[in-house]
Design an enzyme around this catalytic site. Structure first.
Site, PDB file in Angstrom:
ATOM      1  N   SER A   1     -10.863  -0.840   2.991  1.00 40.13           N
ATOM      2  CA  SER A   1     -10.031  -1.016   4.253  1.00 40.13           C
ATOM      3  C   SER A   1      -9.527   0.231   4.965  1.00 40.13           C
ATOM      4  O   SER A   1      -8.883   1.090   4.061  1.00 40.13           O
ATOM      5  CB  SER A   1      -8.748  -1.907   4.242  1.00 40.13           C
ATOM      6  OG  SER A   1      -9.033  -3.294   3.666  1.00 40.13           O
TER       7      SER A   1
ATOM      8  N   GLU B   1      -5.127   3.601   6.303  1.00 44.66           N
ATOM      9  CA  GLU B   1      -4.531   3.325   4.666  1.00 44.66           C
ATOM     10  C   GLU B   1      -5.410   4.491   3.985  1.00 44.66           C
ATOM     11  O   GLU B   1      -4.792   5.063   3.009  1.00 44.66           O
ATOM     12  CB  GLU B   1      -5.071   1.964   4.362  1.00 44.66           C
ATOM     13  CG  GLU B   1      -4.753   1.636   2.767  1.00 44.66           C
ATOM     14  CD  GLU B   1      -6.000   0.785   2.243  1.00 44.66           C
ATOM     15  OE1 GLU B   1      -6.709   1.307   1.598  1.00 44.66           O
ATOM     16  OE2 GLU B   1      -5.696  -0.511   2.244  1.00 44.66           O
TER      17      GLU B   1
ATOM     18  N   ARG C   1       0.885  -1.333  -0.030  1.00 46.86           N
ATOM     19  CA  ARG C   1      -0.083  -0.186  -0.198  1.00 46.86           C
ATOM     20  C   ARG C   1       0.881   1.159   0.078  1.00 46.86           C
ATOM     21  O   ARG C   1       0.714   2.419   0.779  1.00 46.86           O
ATOM     22  CB  ARG C   1      -1.048   0.118   1.030  1.00 46.86           C
ATOM     23  CG  ARG C   1      -2.229  -1.107   1.269  1.00 46.86           C
ATOM     24  CD  ARG C   1      -3.042  -1.011  -0.031  1.00 46.86           C
ATOM     25  NE  ARG C   1      -4.048  -1.797   0.166  1.00 46.86           N
ATOM     26  CZ  ARG C   1      -3.896  -3.182  -0.192  1.00 46.86           C
ATOM     27  NH1 ARG C   1      -2.933  -3.790  -0.786  1.00 46.86           N
ATOM     28  NH2 ARG C   1      -5.157  -4.166   0.009  1.00 46.86           N
TER      29      ARG C   1
HETATM   30  P1  FAD Z   1      -9.011   8.667  -4.890  1.00 48.68           P
HETATM   31  O1  FAD Z   1      -9.941   8.440  -3.813  1.00 48.68           O
HETATM   32  O2  FAD Z   1     -10.027   9.624  -5.841  1.00 48.68           O
HETATM   33  O3  FAD Z   1      -7.596   9.357  -4.646  1.00 48.68           O
HETATM   34  C1  FAD Z   1      -6.792   8.450  -3.901  1.00 48.68           C
HETATM   35  C2  FAD Z   1      -5.426   9.255  -3.673  1.00 48.68           C
HETATM   36  O4  FAD Z   1      -4.825   9.344  -4.927  1.00 48.68           O
HETATM   37  C3  FAD Z   1      -5.667  10.889  -3.302  1.00 48.68           C
HETATM   38  O5  FAD Z   1      -4.477  11.237  -2.545  1.00 48.68           O
HETATM   39  C4  FAD Z   1      -5.360  11.430  -4.716  1.00 48.68           C
HETATM   40  O6  FAD Z   1      -5.241  12.631  -4.646  1.00 48.68           O
HETATM   41  C5  FAD Z   1      -4.634  10.626  -5.485  1.00 48.68           C
HETATM   42  N1  FAD Z   1      -4.786  10.515  -6.854  1.00 48.68           N
HETATM   43  C6  FAD Z   1      -6.024   9.976  -7.559  1.00 48.68           C
HETATM   44  N2  FAD Z   1      -5.855  10.018  -8.799  1.00 48.68           N
HETATM   45  C7  FAD Z   1      -4.641  10.350  -9.012  1.00 48.68           C
HETATM   46  C8  FAD Z   1      -3.789  10.651 -10.230  1.00 48.68           C
HETATM   47  N3  FAD Z   1      -4.174  10.734 -11.598  1.00 48.68           N
HETATM   48  N4  FAD Z   1      -2.450  11.431 -10.119  1.00 48.68           N
HETATM   49  C9  FAD Z   1      -2.170  11.774  -8.982  1.00 48.68           C
HETATM   50  N5  FAD Z   1      -2.836  11.485  -7.593  1.00 48.68           N
HETATM   51  C10 FAD Z   1      -3.893  10.866  -7.786  1.00 48.68           C
HETATM   52  N6  FAD Z   1      -7.779  -0.792  -2.449  1.00 48.68           N
HETATM   53  C11 FAD Z   1      -6.781  -2.117  -2.617  1.00 48.68           C
HETATM   54  O7  FAD Z   1      -5.709  -1.731  -2.698  1.00 48.68           O
HETATM   55  N7  FAD Z   1      -7.279  -3.024  -2.594  1.00 48.68           N
HETATM   56  C12 FAD Z   1      -8.684  -3.524  -2.320  1.00 48.68           C
HETATM   57  O8  FAD Z   1      -9.051  -4.626  -2.380  1.00 48.68           O
HETATM   58  C13 FAD Z   1      -9.430  -2.170  -2.361  1.00 48.68           C
HETATM   59  N8  FAD Z   1     -10.862  -2.602  -2.021  1.00 48.68           N
HETATM   60  C14 FAD Z   1     -11.874  -1.630  -1.775  1.00 48.68           C
HETATM   61  C15 FAD Z   1     -13.253  -1.760  -1.687  1.00 48.68           C
HETATM   62  C16 FAD Z   1     -13.848  -0.830  -1.605  1.00 48.68           C
HETATM   63  C17 FAD Z   1     -15.547  -1.188  -1.274  1.00 48.68           C
HETATM   64  C18 FAD Z   1     -13.348   0.762  -1.556  1.00 48.68           C
HETATM   65  C19 FAD Z   1     -14.605   1.728  -1.586  1.00 48.68           C
HETATM   66  C20 FAD Z   1     -12.260   0.893  -1.722  1.00 48.68           C
HETATM   67  C21 FAD Z   1     -11.178  -0.133  -1.990  1.00 48.68           C
HETATM   68  N9  FAD Z   1      -9.828   0.006  -2.151  1.00 48.68           N
HETATM   69  C22 FAD Z   1      -8.931  -0.978  -2.189  1.00 48.68           C
HETATM   70  C23 FAD Z   1      -9.598   1.369  -2.014  1.00 48.68           C
HETATM   71  C24 FAD Z   1      -9.423   2.056  -3.461  1.00 48.68           C
HETATM   72  O9  FAD Z   1     -10.341   1.389  -4.264  1.00 48.68           O
HETATM   73  C25 FAD Z   1      -8.203   2.074  -4.078  1.00 48.68           C
HETATM   74  O10 FAD Z   1      -7.158   2.985  -3.191  1.00 48.68           O
HETATM   75  C26 FAD Z   1      -8.162   3.002  -5.413  1.00 48.68           C
HETATM   76  O11 FAD Z   1      -6.984   2.793  -6.230  1.00 48.68           O
HETATM   77  C27 FAD Z   1      -8.498   4.421  -5.228  1.00 48.68           C
HETATM   78  O12 FAD Z   1      -8.804   4.863  -6.558  1.00 48.68           O
HETATM   79  P2  FAD Z   1      -9.407   6.250  -6.746  1.00 48.68           P
HETATM   80  O13 FAD Z   1      -9.437   6.670  -8.148  1.00 48.68           O
HETATM   81  O14 FAD Z   1     -10.747   6.213  -6.142  1.00 48.68           O
HETATM   82  O15 FAD Z   1      -8.615   7.241  -5.883  1.00 48.68           O
HETATM   83  N1  EPU Z   2     -10.438 -10.830  10.020  1.00 49.00           N
HETATM   84  C1  EPU Z   2     -11.305 -11.034  11.123  1.00 49.00           C
HETATM   85  N2  EPU Z   2     -12.232 -10.079  11.307  1.00 49.00           N
HETATM   86  C2  EPU Z   2     -12.819  -9.466  10.269  1.00 49.00           C
HETATM   87  C3  EPU Z   2     -12.243  -9.180   8.964  1.00 49.00           C
HETATM   88  C4  EPU Z   2     -10.971 -10.025   8.875  1.00 49.00           C
HETATM   89  O1  EPU Z   2     -11.216 -11.730  12.059  1.00 49.00           O
HETATM   90  O2  EPU Z   2     -13.752  -8.726  10.557  1.00 49.00           O
HETATM   91  C5  EPU Z   2      -9.326 -11.674   9.577  1.00 49.00           C
HETATM   92  C6  EPU Z   2      -9.559 -13.157   9.360  1.00 49.00           C
HETATM   93  O3  EPU Z   2      -8.699 -13.955  10.014  1.00 49.00           O
HETATM   94  C7  EPU Z   2      -9.285 -13.255   7.818  1.00 49.00           C
HETATM   95  C8  EPU Z   2      -8.079 -12.271   7.695  1.00 49.00           C
HETATM   96  O4  EPU Z   2      -8.566 -11.249   8.787  1.00 49.00           O
HETATM   97  O5  EPU Z   2      -8.801 -14.457   7.503  1.00 49.00           O
HETATM   98  C9  EPU Z   2      -7.788 -11.576   6.462  1.00 49.00           C
HETATM   99  O6  EPU Z   2      -9.300 -10.982   5.931  1.00 49.00           O
HETATM  100  P1  EPU Z   2      -9.509 -10.670   4.486  1.00 49.00           P
HETATM  101  O7  EPU Z   2      -9.081 -12.053   3.572  1.00 49.00           O
HETATM  102  O8  EPU Z   2     -10.986 -10.293   4.260  1.00 49.00           O
HETATM  103  O9  EPU Z   2      -8.510  -9.432   4.065  1.00 49.00           O
HETATM  104  P2  EPU Z   2      -8.275  -8.350   4.751  1.00 49.00           P
HETATM  105  O10 EPU Z   2      -6.599  -8.229   5.522  1.00 49.00           O
HETATM  106  O11 EPU Z   2      -9.171  -7.627   5.937  1.00 49.00           O
HETATM  107  C10 EPU Z   2      -6.986  -7.276   2.768  1.00 49.00           C
HETATM  108  C11 EPU Z   2      -6.954  -6.130   2.113  1.00 49.00           C
HETATM  109  C12 EPU Z   2      -8.080  -5.551   1.150  1.00 49.00           C
HETATM  110  C13 EPU Z   2      -7.967  -6.873   0.220  1.00 49.00           C
HETATM  111  C14 EPU Z   2      -8.168  -8.137   1.108  1.00 49.00           C
HETATM  112  C15 EPU Z   2      -8.079  -9.253  -0.054  1.00 49.00           C
HETATM  113  C16 EPU Z   2      -5.565  -4.475   3.485  1.00 49.00           C
HETATM  114  C17 EPU Z   2      -5.615  -3.116   4.528  1.00 49.00           C
HETATM  115  N3  EPU Z   2      -6.887  -5.003   2.998  1.00 49.00           N
HETATM  116  O12 EPU Z   2      -7.948  -7.236   3.578  1.00 49.00           O
HETATM  117  O13 EPU Z   2      -7.899  -4.458   0.704  1.00 49.00           O
HETATM  118  O14 EPU Z   2      -9.301  -6.822  -0.614  1.00 49.00           O
HETATM  119  O15 EPU Z   2      -6.990  -8.286   1.833  1.00 49.00           O
HETATM  120  O16 EPU Z   2      -6.988  -9.606  -0.330  1.00 49.00           O
HETATM  121  O17 EPU Z   2      -4.436  -4.955   3.130  1.00 49.00           O
HETATM  122  C18 EPU Z   2      -8.476  -2.131   0.511  1.00 49.00           C
HETATM  123  O18 EPU Z   2      -7.043  -2.120   0.344  1.00 49.00           O
HETATM  124  O19 EPU Z   2      -9.146  -1.455   0.649  1.00 49.00           O
HETATM  125  C19 EPU Z   2      -8.832  -3.412   0.727  1.00 49.00           C
HETATM  126  C20 EPU Z   2     -10.277  -3.776   0.807  1.00 49.00           C
END
Ligand code: FAD
Ligand code: EPU
Length: 336
Positions: free
Chosen positions: A236, A332, A162
């Protein structure tokens, strides 16, 4: 061209209702250059993609520019792989689907992550055993101070969990305009993340294609992550903490079951979701925000919450988890 004093509620997935002084969109580097020419000298600037990784704790007293640079381009191709470039304003999941349709493998585990292609390198998005650094080729970014385009190869980005230079030393200095990925024509399926295997079994699939992996990831995500269109959130809220082995051993004395995984330099990664759940926060509601009932790592806005309320909730969780486990959670989400 500038809209003045507008609500940012439709532009952030937390659904926080604060205003921006000035707002505009750009769909080309020329448009971006011309908008920046009209930016006042000390006017704060926020580049926004899909707004899915920000928490707005106050009105933005400056200029918000939303990236809408579109288009995909096949840069090169051989028997085994392609390099494909995408405009930073493309929706990430649409880009993933487009690659899947063309049979290009590598992004299927990253299906359904909200946001734009341009933000994907910011925090090296990752899910289900893959991070974009695994398929990243280069990006082209506009340097705000020099008004020049610069190309960043993988090593220049210093990707980590991240993390990238754009979140650290180059914070707020570049606008990412295009991102290119090296994808494979011969699918190398990655189902190392346990939940994918069990989801594929449930689907009755033993030799999965990249489409099957994408569908499995989508099903898992939909089963526990709230849809921002229904319930405001930014995924997250915290990172999974990476800590010394000695601290894991200490926690194990009271909680032998603590989930922990290998991380860089001999350290261990803990599941922040488990720490938050074990500290008693899962499903808790505080005024109009709370901790999601299915995924404790996700903070949600039940409607009408302010960014400050969500931020204060996150501070209480950090305090509690630290008091209980001696582990300090790091946010994050980008706090603005
Ligand atoms: P924004 O929120 O618009 O911007 C994020 C940051 O980047 C800000 O600081 C902004 O200024 C900057 N920025 C955006 N675009 C640019 C650009 N073109 N140039 C320079 N700076 C820029 N993230 C994960 O890694 N894994 C996941 O599994 C994951 N699951 C998610 C699930 C949900 C339901 C949600 C809501 C979010 C999740 N995220 C996850 C977080 C998010 O989706 C990512 O961080 C995504 O890349 C953000 O994209 P955005 O365009 O919305 O960025
Ligand atoms: N867990 C719990 N309770 C909860 C949630 C998770 O006990 O309420 C524990 C469980 O042991 C589970 C473990 O956490 O096995 C991992 O959970 P999960 O697979 O849901 O993944 P996560 O660690 O909670 C991370 C990323 C997610 C990404 C998933 C899948 C981060 C901060 N988050 O979540 O990314 O989608 O793995 O790879 O690394 C995001 O960055 O916004 C995001 C959603």
């Amino acid at each position: 061209m500038f809209r003045e004093n507008i609500s940012l509620k439709p532009f952030n997935t937390f659904g926080i209702d604060v205003n921006a002084n000035r707002f505009a969109t750009f769909s080309s580097v020329d448009e971006l250059t011309s908008l920046l020419r009209r930016k006042e000298e000390n006017e704060p600037l926020l580049i926004l993609g899909g707004g899915s990784n920000v928490l707005l704790t106050k009105s933005f007293d400056g200029l918000v520019l939303k990236n809408e640079i579109k288009g995909f381009e096949l840069i090169s191709e051989n028997e085994n792989e392609v390099i494909i470039e995408s405009g930073a304003g493309e929706v990430w999941h649409q880009f993933v689907l487009n690659c899947l349709e063309n049979g290009y493998a590598g992004l299927e585990n990253l299906s359904l992550i909200p946001g734009s292609v341009g933000a994907s390198p910011m925090q090296n998005i990752g899910a289900y055993g893959v991070e974009i650094k695994d398929v990243f080729e280069y990006l082209d970014a506009f340097e705000i101070s020099t008004r020049e385009m610069k190309r960043f190869k993988k090593d220049d980005c210093q990707f980590g969990y991240r993390e990238s230079v754009f979140k650290n030393i180059y914070k707020d200095q570049f606008v990412i305009c295009r991102v290119a990925f090296r994808l494979s024509k011969n699918a190398k399926i990655n189902t190392s993340y346990g939940a994918i295997e069990s989801e594929l079994q449930k689907m009755g699939i033993s030799s999965p294609t990249i489409h099957d992996v994408s569908n499995a990831v989508i099903a898992i995500r939909q089963s526990k992550l709230p849809d921002p269109a229904v319930l405001g959130n930014a995924g997250s809220f915290f990172k999974n903490p990476v800590i010394d082995e000695s601290l894991v051993e200490k926690i194990k004395l009271t909680y032998p079951e603590v989930p922990n995984y290998p991380a860089e330099s001999g350290k261990r990664k803990l599941a922040a979701g488990w720490l938050i759940e074990t500290a008693g926060w899962k499903g808790k509601i505080v005024e109009t925000c709370g901790v999601h009932k299915l995924q404790a790592l996700v903070l949600v806005n039940y409607g009408g919450s302010t960014g400050k309320q969500v931020y204060n909730l996150s501070s209480q969780i950090i305090q509690d988890v630290e008091a209980k486990f001696g582990v300090k959670l790091e946010r994050e989400v980008n706090i603005l």
